[in-house]
Design a protein around this motif. Structure first.
Motif, short mmCIF file in Angstrom:
data_model
loop_
_atom_site.label_atom_id
_atom_site.label_comp_id
_atom_site.label_asym_id
_atom_site.label_seq_id
_atom_site.Cartn_x
_atom_site.Cartn_y
_atom_site.Cartn_z
N PRO A 111 42.92 51.49 34.59
CA PRO A 111 42.70 52.55 35.58
C PRO A 111 41.53 53.43 35.15
O PRO A 111 41.33 53.71 33.97
N THR A 112 40.75 53.85 36.12
CA THR A 112 39.60 54.71 35.84
C THR A 112 39.95 56.14 36.19
O THR A 112 40.72 56.41 37.12
N THR A 113 39.38 57.07 35.46
CA THR A 113 39.62 58.49 35.71
C THR A 113 38.39 59.16 36.30
O THR A 113 38.34 60.37 36.42
N ALA A 114 37.37 58.39 36.66
CA ALA A 114 36.15 58.97 37.21
C ALA A 114 36.39 59.46 38.63
O ALA A 114 37.27 58.99 39.33
N GLU A 115 35.58 60.43 39.02
CA GLU A 115 35.66 60.97 40.37
C GLU A 115 35.17 59.94 41.37
O GLU A 115 34.23 59.19 41.08
#
Length: 84
Positions: free
Chosen positions: A60-64
């Protein structure tokens, strides 16, 4: 009453022999067997192709999320500018 008795099978076999002849029945059975083998191999191949592959899930990515930029073209200010 739904099941066929041995007499029913015997009558059915006699009718088939009379209709198609003794020579054509083995050929028909042979071609039916070949068709069934081909059908089974195609089904097996289809099931093999559609089998789920082992896929590792992406981390999973946490980027906006990136905003979507509209590519809409604004209408010209002067309606007479188009015909010139």
């Amino acid at each position: 009453m739904g099941a066929l008795s041995p007499w029913h099978w015997a009558i059915l076999i006699v009718v088939l022999v009379l209709l198609f002849g003794a020579k054509r029945l083995p050929d028909a059975a042979r071609s039916l067997g070949k068709s069934m083998r081909i059908f089974k191999s195609e089904i097996k191949e289809l099931n093999h192709e559609s089998a789920p592959q082992a896929v590792t899930p992406a981390p999973p990515t946490t980027a906006e999320p990136t905003p979507v930029v509209s590519e809409r073209v604004d209408a010209p200010a002067d309606p007479d500018a188009r015909s010139a």
